[in-house]
Design a protein around this motif. Structure first.
Motif, PDB file in Angstrom:
ATOM      1  N   MET A   1       0.845  -1.200   0.000  1.00  0.00           N
ATOM      2  CA  MET A   1       0.000   0.000   0.000  1.00  0.00           C
ATOM      3  C   MET A   1       0.886   1.258   0.000  1.00  0.00           C
ATOM      4  N   ILE A   2       0.482   2.265  -0.792  1.00  0.00           N
ATOM      5  CA  ILE A   2       1.248   3.511  -0.844  1.00  0.00           C
ATOM      6  C   ILE A   2       0.907   4.348   0.400  1.00  0.00           C
ATOM      7  N   ASN A   3       1.936   4.893   1.052  1.00  0.00           N
ATOM      8  CA  ASN A   3       1.713   5.642   2.289  1.00  0.00           C
ATOM      9  C   ASN A   3       1.438   7.120   1.979  1.00  0.00           C
ATOM     10  N   ILE A   4       0.176   7.563   2.196  1.00  0.00           N
ATOM     11  CA  ILE A   4      -0.190   8.964   1.916  1.00  0.00           C
ATOM     12  C   ILE A   4      -0.857   9.546   3.160  1.00  0.00           C
ATOM     13  N   ASP A   5      -0.609  10.839   3.402  1.00  0.00           N
ATOM     14  CA  ASP A   5      -1.255  11.540   4.510  1.00  0.00           C
ATOM     15  C   ASP A   5      -2.795  11.426   4.345  1.00  0.00           C
ATOM     16  N   PRO A   6      -3.539  11.074   5.413  1.00  0.00           N
ATOM     17  CA  PRO A   6      -4.984  10.805   5.296  1.00  0.00           C
ATOM     18  C   PRO A   6      -5.785  11.955   4.685  1.00  0.00           C
ATOM     19  N   THR A   7      -5.520  13.210   5.140  1.00  0.00           N
ATOM     20  CA  THR A   7      -6.299  14.345   4.616  1.00  0.00           C
ATOM     21  C   THR A   7      -6.043  14.512   3.124  1.00  0.00           C
ATOM     22  N   THR A   8      -4.772  14.422   2.727  1.00  0.00           N
ATOM     23  CA  THR A   8      -4.435  14.562   1.299  1.00  0.00           C
ATOM     24  C   THR A   8      -5.090  13.442   0.503  1.00  0.00           C
ATOM     25  N   ALA A   9      -4.993  12.218   1.023  1.00  0.00           N
ATOM     26  CA  ALA A   9      -5.565  11.067   0.306  1.00  0.00           C
ATOM     27  C   ALA A   9      -7.064  11.264   0.107  1.00  0.00           C
ATOM     28  N   PHE A  10      -7.743  11.719   1.161  1.00  0.00           N
ATOM     29  CA  PHE A  10      -9.200  11.881   1.081  1.00  0.00           C
ATOM     30  C   PHE A  10      -9.572  12.983   0.080  1.00  0.00           C
ATOM     31  N   LEU A  11      -8.930  14.151   0.219  1.00  0.00           N
ATOM     32  CA  LEU A  11      -9.315  15.296  -0.616  1.00  0.00           C
ATOM     33  C   LEU A  11      -8.968  15.084  -2.092  1.00  0.00           C
ATOM     34  N   VAL A  12      -7.756  14.554  -2.332  1.00  0.00           N
ATOM     35  CA  VAL A  12      -7.356  14.331  -3.729  1.00  0.00           C
ATOM     36  C   VAL A  12      -8.246  13.263  -4.365  1.00  0.00           C
ATOM     37  N   SER A  13      -8.511  12.200  -3.611  1.00  0.00           N
ATOM     38  CA  SER A  13      -9.358  11.130  -4.139  1.00  0.00           C
ATOM     39  C   SER A  13     -10.762  11.651  -4.408  1.00  0.00           C
ATOM     40  N   PHE A  14     -11.298  12.437  -3.463  1.00  0.00           N
ATOM     41  CA  PHE A  14     -12.656  12.982  -3.651  1.00  0.00           C
ATOM     42  C   PHE A  14     -12.713  13.838  -4.924  1.00  0.00           C
ATOM     43  N   ALA A  15     -11.760  14.775  -5.062  1.00  0.00           N
ATOM     44  CA  ALA A  15     -11.798  15.709  -6.199  1.00  0.00           C
ATOM     45  C   ALA A  15     -11.645  14.963  -7.529  1.00  0.00           C
ATOM     46  N   LEU A  16     -10.644  14.080  -7.596  1.00  0.00           N
ATOM     47  CA  LEU A  16     -10.401  13.365  -8.861  1.00  0.00           C
ATOM     48  C   LEU A  16     -11.561  12.434  -9.206  1.00  0.00           C
ATOM     49  N   CYS A  17     -12.030  11.710  -8.191  1.00  0.00           N
ATOM     50  CA  CYS A  17     -13.084  10.720  -8.457  1.00  0.00           C
ATOM     51  C   CYS A  17     -14.402  11.395  -8.784  1.00  0.00           C
ATOM     52  N   TYR A  18     -14.729  12.486  -8.107  1.00  0.00           N
ATOM     53  CA  TYR A  18     -15.967  13.207  -8.433  1.00  0.00           C
ATOM     54  C   TYR A  18     -15.914  13.672  -9.891  1.00  0.00           C
ATOM     55  N   TYR A  19     -14.797  14.289 -10.270  1.00  0.00           N
ATOM     56  CA  TYR A  19     -14.673  14.820 -11.632  1.00  0.00           C
ATOM     57  C   TYR A  19     -14.734  13.688 -12.669  1.00  0.00           C
ATOM     58  N   TRP A  20     -14.006  12.610 -12.414  1.00  0.00           N
ATOM     59  CA  TRP A  20     -13.941  11.506 -13.390  1.00  0.00           C
ATOM     60  C   TRP A  20     -15.294  10.780 -13.495  1.00  0.00           C
ATOM     61  N   HIS A  21     -15.913  10.478 -12.356  1.00  0.00           N
ATOM     62  CA  HIS A  21     -17.204   9.780 -12.402  1.00  0.00           C
ATOM     63  C   HIS A  21     -18.284  10.673 -13.023  1.00  0.00           C
ATOM     64  N   ALA A  22     -18.302  11.965 -12.645  1.00  0.00           N
ATOM     65  CA  ALA A  22     -19.323  12.864 -13.198  1.00  0.00           C
ATOM     66  C   ALA A  22     -19.092  13.078 -14.695  1.00  0.00           C
ATOM     67  N   LEU A  23     -17.820  13.274 -15.073  1.00  0.00           N
ATOM     68  CA  LEU A  23     -17.502  13.497 -16.487  1.00  0.00           C
ATOM     69  C   LEU A  23     -17.855  12.262 -17.329  1.00  0.00           C
ATOM     70  N   GLY A  24     -17.692  11.081 -16.728  1.00  0.00           N
ATOM     71  CA  GLY A  24     -18.062   9.849 -17.435  1.00  0.00           C
ATOM     72  C   GLY A  24     -19.515   9.884 -17.863  1.00  0.00           C
ATOM     73  N   GLY A  25     -20.374  10.409 -16.983  1.00  0.00           N
ATOM     74  CA  GLY A  25     -21.797  10.515 -17.329  1.00  0.00           C
ATOM     75  C   GLY A  25     -22.047  11.631 -18.326  1.00  0.00           C
ATOM     76  N   THR A  26     -21.584  12.831 -17.995  1.00  0.00           N
ATOM     77  CA  THR A  26     -21.954  13.985 -18.823  1.00  0.00           C
ATOM     78  C   THR A  26     -21.230  14.014 -20.177  1.00  0.00           C
ATOM     79  N   LEU A  27     -19.911  13.841 -20.152  1.00  0.00           N
ATOM     80  CA  LEU A  27     -19.172  13.888 -21.417  1.00  0.00           C
ATOM     81  C   LEU A  27     -19.218  12.531 -22.135  1.00  0.00           C
ATOM     82  N   GLY A  28     -19.014  11.455 -21.359  1.00  0.00           N
ATOM     83  CA  GLY A  28     -18.943  10.126 -21.974  1.00  0.00           C
ATOM     84  C   GLY A  28     -20.293   9.611 -22.440  1.00  0.00           C
TER      85      GLY A  28
END
Ligand SMILES: [Zn+2]
Ligand SMILES: [Zn+2]
Length: 271
Positions: free
Chosen positions: A1-28
């Motif tokens: 497992m890659i060791n990442i600071d919890p706050t960074t892991a949560f925020l980066v994952s939230f932002a990237l995943c929200y954008y990618w999942h939402a874009l999959g619906g709207t653009l894809g």
């Protein structure tokens, strides 16, 4: 497992995943597959669409055939998710208790272009509930992988991002067809509305009255204040040489652009 600071892991994952999942619906699923509003390289199309699929949007063939049917019968008998059949029905209940059923044969007539794509065909289980179960299974596997590679905080960020992204299309189907919300710019012949908060949440899909007036336009936010994050993404892709044959409302296209887009659309549907 890659060791990442919890706050960074949560925020980066939230932002990237929200954008990618939402874009999959709207653009894809929506602007590329359903309306052929633009063309991107196949590898990029799959990458974008996979965001929608792993965000639980289901089989692309099921989604696109349902959506094309929605445009054909908007707010009339035959529309799969109009609020005229009940608000809760239009939000989500239409998925498990549909008022109109589409057979596999009807779906093949509605989306012949997607049936010719090997990946979309593979993800489709003859228009049955197995479509949804396969999508759910692969989505769970994907999240198990996130957990093992990036840890629990990245997984939680993904889950929250997925939930927020998933709410976008639900609100478009319901709120954006209710006259209590938003405004109507064009007489589109149905109950579609432009609703700012849905547009913000769904990367621009809430400018739904504009969309019903110009279904094949890649741009949904047409006025200065109508922020359309998907359209901004499309412009970035165009600058990078990754998007072409971008369709716009006729008044914004030159005759030669319109003709070229028309030809491209015919070719992509036939091929
Ligand atoms: Zn609609
Ligand atoms: Zn549409």
């Amino acid at each position: 497992m890659i060791n990442i600071d919890p706050t960074t892991a949560f925020l980066v994952s939230f932002a990237l995943c929200y954008y990618w999942h939402a874009l999959g619906g709207t653009l894809g699923y929506h602007r590329i597959l359903s309306h052929k509003s633009l063309v991107v390289p196949k590898w990029l199309e799959y990458l974008i669409v996979s965001g929608g699929y792993l965000g639980l949007e289901g089989s692309p063939i099921f989604w696109v055939s349902t959506h094309r049917r929605h445009h054909r019968y908007s707010d009339q008998p035959g529309d799969p998710h109009t609020p005229r059949d009940g608000v809760w029905h239009s939000v989500i209940a239409w998925m498990w208790s549909p008022k109109t059923q589409m057979t596999s044969e009807e779906s093949q007539k509605m989306v012949p272009d997607l049936y010719r794509d090997p990946l979309y065909k593979l993800l489709h289980c003859k228009h049955t509930h197995w479509d949804g179960f396969l999508c759910l299974f692969l989505s769970i596997l994907f999240r198990v992988a996130i957990f093992y590679v990036f840890g629990i905080w990245a997984l939680l960020g993904n889950i929250l991002g997925s939930i927020v992204a998933f709410c976008g299309p639900l609100l478009v189907n319901s709120v954006c067809h209710m006259r209590q919300f938003g405004y109507e710019t064009y007489k589109a012949g149905d109950g579609s509305r432009n609703v700012w908060f849905v547009a913000l949440l769904s990367l621009g899909e809430g400018w739904h009255n504009n969309h019903h007036a110009f279904p094949q336009s890649a741009r949904h936010g047409l006025k200065g204040h109508e922020i359309d994050a998907t359209w901004i993404t499309i412009k970035v892709l165009e600058k990078l040489g990754l998007a072409r044959s971008i369709r716009l409302p006729k008044s914004e296209m030159t005759d030669s652009e319109e003709l070229a887009a028309e030809k491209e659309m015919e070719l992509s549907v036939k091929s």
